[in-house]
Design a protein around this motif. Structure first.
Motif, short mmCIF file in Angstrom:
data_model
loop_
_atom_site.label_atom_id
_atom_site.label_comp_id
_atom_site.label_asym_id
_atom_site.label_seq_id
_atom_site.Cartn_x
_atom_site.Cartn_y
_atom_site.Cartn_z
N GLU A 1 0.84 -1.20 0.00
CA GLU A 1 0.00 0.00 0.00
C GLU A 1 0.87 1.25 0.00
O GLU A 1 1.80 1.39 0.78
N GLY A 2 0.57 2.18 -0.88
CA GLY A 2 1.32 3.43 -0.94
C GLY A 2 2.37 3.46 -2.03
O GLY A 2 2.85 4.53 -2.39
N TRP A 3 2.75 2.30 -2.57
CA TRP A 3 3.77 2.28 -3.62
C TRP A 3 3.17 2.43 -5.01
O TRP A 3 3.88 2.51 -6.00
N SER A 4 1.83 2.42 -5.10
CA SER A 4 1.15 2.69 -6.37
C SER A 4 -0.21 3.29 -6.05
O SER A 4 -0.58 3.47 -4.89
N THR A 5 -0.98 3.57 -7.06
CA THR A 5 -2.31 4.15 -6.86
C THR A 5 -3.37 3.08 -6.63
O THR A 5 -4.52 3.41 -6.39
N LYS A 6 -2.99 1.82 -6.70
CA LYS A 6 -3.96 0.75 -6.55
C LYS A 6 -4.10 0.36 -5.08
O LYS A 6 -3.13 0.39 -4.31
N PRO A 7 -5.32 -0.02 -4.62
CA PRO A 7 -5.52 -0.38 -3.22
C PRO A 7 -5.20 -1.85 -2.94
O PRO A 7 -5.03 -2.65 -3.86
N ASN A 8 -5.17 -2.18 -1.65
CA ASN A 8 -5.06 -3.57 -1.20
C ASN A 8 -3.85 -4.29 -1.75
O ASN A 8 -3.90 -5.46 -2.13
N GLY A 9 -2.74 -3.59 -1.81
CA GLY A 9 -1.54 -4.18 -2.38
C GLY A 9 -0.88 -5.19 -1.47
O GLY A 9 -0.64 -4.92 -0.30
N VAL A 10 -0.59 -6.35 -2.01
CA VAL A 10 0.12 -7.40 -1.29
C VAL A 10 1.24 -7.91 -2.18
O VAL A 10 1.04 -8.13 -3.38
N GLY A 11 2.40 -8.09 -1.61
CA GLY A 11 3.52 -8.66 -2.33
C GLY A 11 3.99 -9.93 -1.67
O GLY A 11 3.84 -10.11 -0.45
N VAL A 12 4.56 -10.82 -2.46
CA VAL A 12 5.08 -12.09 -1.94
C VAL A 12 6.52 -12.23 -2.40
O VAL A 12 6.83 -12.04 -3.59
N GLN A 13 7.40 -12.56 -1.46
CA GLN A 13 8.81 -12.81 -1.77
C GLN A 13 9.18 -14.24 -1.39
O GLN A 13 8.65 -14.79 -0.42
N GLY A 14 10.12 -14.80 -2.12
CA GLY A 14 10.68 -16.09 -1.76
C GLY A 14 12.16 -16.11 -2.07
O GLY A 14 12.59 -15.53 -3.08
#
Length: 257
Positions: A190-203
């Motif tokens: 959230e906050g890194w783009s204009t889109k809401p509900n942002g979730v990232g996954v790393q592995g």
């Protein structure tokens, strides 16, 4: 005669009372035992036990002062705001960190906090900025809070980043088997783009044999529905370290742009 007898009787009574008071024992209160700060060497150098607990604490930090000279020097080196019109600028920074650790049956419990305080005299938005560098709780391999991700690891001696955004509010788990490591993280985007509900996954998967180590890292940005993969190889060669990295991204995203 009566007056003398009265005076003598009063003197005798005073003497008796004084004697009785003198006979009472004077009991001095015992001083409470003092507990001195003890060095804690279970987690490395610089730790000490918090008095009355089994928790070890390490406090660190630094003070920095710099002066910049040159045309429109204000804020240029700090990297924020707009350049001013002054040809010189003075800038101060303070950094402080608190690292608390204790042993539990589930592993080492860590609470870490670090903040940066910036002070400048001009009127730009970056002046007197307080920035939380990291704030997280960690129990064994499980970590939650605001901290630098695996994308923050770069090439030694390089100022160029091989990641885009490298710090998130995250929940991560890293299995550490010594020469082999594997981990996964869920990041708030959230906050890194204009889109809401942002979730990232790393592995990440890491392995090291002798003086050679290899990291394979991937990230997927659900806001942009794009991902990136990075491979990093490091090898000890004589007096230095040889490193090479390769990155592929399906399109710009929070992890690589």
């Amino acid at each position: 005669m009566n007056i003398k007898s009265l005076l003598l009787g009063s003197a005798a009574a005073l003497a008796a009372v004084s004697g009785a008071q003198a006979a009472d024992a004077i009991v001095a209160a015992e001083p409470e035992p003092m507990e001195y700060v003890r060095v804690c060497d279970a987690f490395g150098t610089g730790y000490f036990y918090i008095p009355g607990t089994e928790t070890c604490l390490k406090i660190g930090g630094f003070i920095r002062f710099q002066t910049n000279f040159g045309e429109n020097a204000v804020n240029r080196l700090q990297g924020w705001g707009n350049a001013g019109t002054s040809d010189w600028d003075a800038f101060s920074r303070a950094y402080i960190s608190f690292d608390a650790k204790s042993d539990t049956e589930y592993g080492t419990l860590t609470g870490f906090f670090a903040a940066e305080f910036n002070a400048d005299n001009d009127t730009d938005i970056g002046d007197s900025l307080i920035d939380v560098d990291e704030a997280y709780i960690q129990l064994g391999g499980l970590k939650a809070g605001f901290f630098y991700s695996w994308w923050d690891k770069g090439l030694n001696g390089e100022t160029d980043s091989i990641g885009n955004v490298t710090e998130f509010n995250s929940i991560a788990y890293l299995y550490d088997g010594g020469s082999f490591q594997a981990g996964i993280a869920i990041d708030e985007l959230e906050g890194w783009s204009t889109k809401p509900n942002g979730v990232g996954v790393q592995g990440i998967v890491s392995a090291s044999v002798g003086g050679v180590s290899f990291d394979l890292l991937g990230g997927y940005d659900t806001e942009f529905e794009e991902g990136a993969i990075r491979a990093l190889l490091s090898a000890d060669l004589g007096p230095g370290v040889f490193q090479i990295a390769g990155i592929w991204a399906s399109d710009p995203n929070a992890y690589w742009a």
